[in-house]
Design a protein around this motif. Sequence first.
Motif, mmCIF file in Angstrom:
data_model
loop_
_atom_site.group_PDB
_atom_site.id
_atom_site.type_symbol
_atom_site.label_atom_id
_atom_site.label_comp_id
_atom_site.label_asym_id
_atom_site.label_seq_id
_atom_site.Cartn_x
_atom_site.Cartn_y
_atom_site.Cartn_z
ATOM 1 N N LYS A 12 45.578 64.525 -109.209
ATOM 2 C CA LYS A 12 46.628 64.655 -110.205
ATOM 3 C C LYS A 12 47.963 64.374 -109.532
ATOM 4 C CE LYS A 12 45.984 67.872 -113.597
ATOM 5 N NZ LYS A 12 46.017 69.217 -114.158
ATOM 6 N N GLY A 13 48.737 63.472 -110.077
ATOM 7 C CA GLY A 13 50.044 63.136 -109.504
ATOM 8 C C GLY A 13 51.109 64.133 -109.917
ATOM 9 N N VAL A 40 44.516 46.019 -100.192
ATOM 10 C CA VAL A 40 45.961 45.953 -100.460
ATOM 11 C C VAL A 40 46.541 47.357 -100.596
ATOM 12 C CG1 VAL A 40 45.970 43.663 -101.531
ATOM 13 C CG2 VAL A 40 45.508 45.697 -102.945
ATOM 14 N N GLY A 42 47.661 50.687 -101.964
ATOM 15 C CA GLY A 42 47.201 51.481 -103.097
ATOM 16 C C GLY A 42 45.710 51.361 -103.376
ATOM 17 N N SER A 43 44.973 50.609 -102.547
ATOM 18 C CA SER A 43 43.541 50.431 -102.821
ATOM 19 C C SER A 43 42.717 51.647 -102.391
ATOM 20 C CB SER A 43 43.015 49.160 -102.138
ATOM 21 O OG SER A 43 43.263 49.208 -100.752
ATOM 22 N N GLY A 44 43.331 52.550 -101.617
ATOM 23 C CA GLY A 44 42.629 53.798 -101.290
ATOM 24 C C GLY A 44 42.227 53.945 -99.835
ATOM 25 N N SER A 46 43.968 54.941 -97.122
ATOM 26 C CA SER A 46 44.376 56.234 -96.538
ATOM 27 C C SER A 46 43.590 57.371 -97.163
ATOM 28 C CB SER A 46 45.872 56.471 -96.755
ATOM 29 O OG SER A 46 46.611 55.489 -96.089
ATOM 30 N N GLU A 167 46.274 52.297 -90.012
ATOM 31 C CA GLU A 167 47.270 51.288 -89.619
ATOM 32 C C GLU A 167 47.956 51.666 -88.310
ATOM 33 O OE1 GLU A 167 49.587 49.738 -92.853
ATOM 34 O OE2 GLU A 167 48.126 50.474 -94.300
HETATM 35 N N1 LIG Z 1 49.255 62.630 -103.228
HETATM 36 C C1 LIG Z 1 48.889 61.778 -104.184
HETATM 37 N N2 LIG Z 1 48.941 62.124 -105.481
HETATM 38 C C2 LIG Z 1 48.606 61.263 -106.432
HETATM 39 N N3 LIG Z 1 48.208 60.004 -106.211
HETATM 40 C C3 LIG Z 1 48.137 59.613 -104.949
HETATM 41 C C4 LIG Z 1 48.463 60.463 -103.856
HETATM 42 N N4 LIG Z 1 48.279 59.797 -102.720
HETATM 43 C C5 LIG Z 1 47.874 58.561 -103.064
HETATM 44 N N5 LIG Z 1 47.793 58.457 -104.389
HETATM 45 C C6 LIG Z 1 47.390 57.267 -105.141
HETATM 46 O O1 LIG Z 1 46.133 56.835 -104.658
HETATM 47 C C7 LIG Z 1 46.082 55.433 -104.576
HETATM 48 C C8 LIG Z 1 45.583 55.058 -103.208
HETATM 49 O O2 LIG Z 1 46.536 55.466 -102.240
HETATM 50 P P1 LIG Z 1 46.269 55.283 -100.691
HETATM 51 O O3 LIG Z 1 47.432 55.862 -99.982
HETATM 52 O O4 LIG Z 1 44.925 55.787 -100.357
HETATM 53 O O5 LIG Z 1 46.264 53.688 -100.580
HETATM 54 P P2 LIG Z 1 46.314 52.736 -99.305
HETATM 55 O O6 LIG Z 1 45.244 51.707 -99.501
HETATM 56 O O7 LIG Z 1 46.287 53.536 -98.086
HETATM 57 O O8 LIG Z 1 47.733 52.030 -99.477
HETATM 58 P P3 LIG Z 1 48.801 51.520 -98.359
HETATM 59 O O9 LIG Z 1 48.310 50.162 -97.924
HETATM 60 O O10 LIG Z 1 50.058 51.407 -99.132
HETATM 61 O O11 LIG Z 1 48.855 52.519 -97.267
HETATM 62 C C9 LIG Z 1 47.485 54.916 -104.884
HETATM 63 O O12 LIG Z 1 47.485 54.315 -106.144
HETATM 64 C C10 LIG Z 1 48.351 56.147 -104.875
HETATM 65 O O13 LIG Z 1 49.325 56.080 -105.866
#
Ligand SMILES: Nc1ncnc2c1ncn2[C@@H]1O[C@H](COP(=O)(O)OP(=O)(O)OP(=O)(O)O)[C@@H](O)[C@H]1O
Length: 260
Positions: A12-13, A40, A42-44, A46, A167
């Motif tokens: 939940k954001g 890319v 936001g793909s998840g 992290s 990263e």
């Molecule tokens: N604390 C949070 N609350 C709500 N949504 C989150 C949270 N953290 C990440 N998200 C959402 O989860 C999705 C994946 O985020 P994540 O950080 O895993 O992506 P990423 O692949 O690591 O991106 P980046 O390349 O920018 O590091 C994103 O759309 C982000 O908005």
Amino acid sequence: MIECRGLAFARKGYDGVERQILQPLDLRIEAGERVVLLGVNGSGKSSLLRLLGGVAFATAGEYLFEGEAVNKRYFKAHGEHFRRSVALQMQEPASMLFNPTVYDEIAYGPRRFGLDEIEDRVAHFASLFGLEAHLKQNPLDLSGGEKQRVLLAALLALEPRVLLLDEPTAHLDPPASGHLIDLLQSLHVTTLISTHNLTLARELGSRALLLGRGGHLLYDGPLDALLHNEALLLQAELLHRHAHRHQGVSHSHYHLHDWS
Ligand SMILES: Nc1ncnc2c1ncn2[C@@H]1O[C@H](COP(=O)(O)OP(=O)(O)OP(=O)(O)O)[C@@H](O)[C@H]1O
Ligand SMILES: [Mg+2]
């Protein structure tokens, strides 16, 4: 060593809306494998690393480490063993630095787990990352790349069996990146490393996991085959068409995005 069965993550954001961040995925990583995590923004990437590093819990499915389901109950019984075995480097180094000096930061894990020869250990890992001159400084007073080096030295000083790096070269200059790659190649550990940099990916592992927008696992297989799969790279948006001017003639062709 690492296994995911239908592992999924929703969150939940701040706006109160719940979003599915990782779609159910199945995955096995054996001891000693070197896996690169691509996708890319936001793909998840992290989010997946945080789940595997035990700082977040899946909202569906299971995560097994050495055959045991990693959940809150697992941490009560085996938390110390897990933290000693699995090191997670999160994307923002400052969020993980909390000791008053660089020396204490590197010594923190080895002290906590009762490792021997703390002083020699700190000196060794500080020198590997060129931190000798900063040992008395507060980590938060250092530059972005220096912070990253402190964090990596602190994680490696524990000699974990699994390294989850988010990263790791993002803040590093070319020599520091090259040095880290050499170091990682010399270690006998299981690694899962996220990067956007496809050239770097080749140096970090031979197997790739590719996440697409919406947190779908699009690919799990040899990195080389992925780098030759134009359709999949286009789907994952790691390949882009650009207009170019060569000797006065304008045309467009596909490019790997490789700027980070
Ligand atoms: N604390 C949070 N609350 C709500 N949504 C989150 C949270 N953290 C990440 N998200 C959402 O989860 C999705 C994946 O985020 P994540 O950080 O895993 O992506 P990423 O692949 O690591 O991106 P980046 O390349 O920018 O590091 C994103 O759309 C982000 O908005
Ligand atoms: Mg990320």
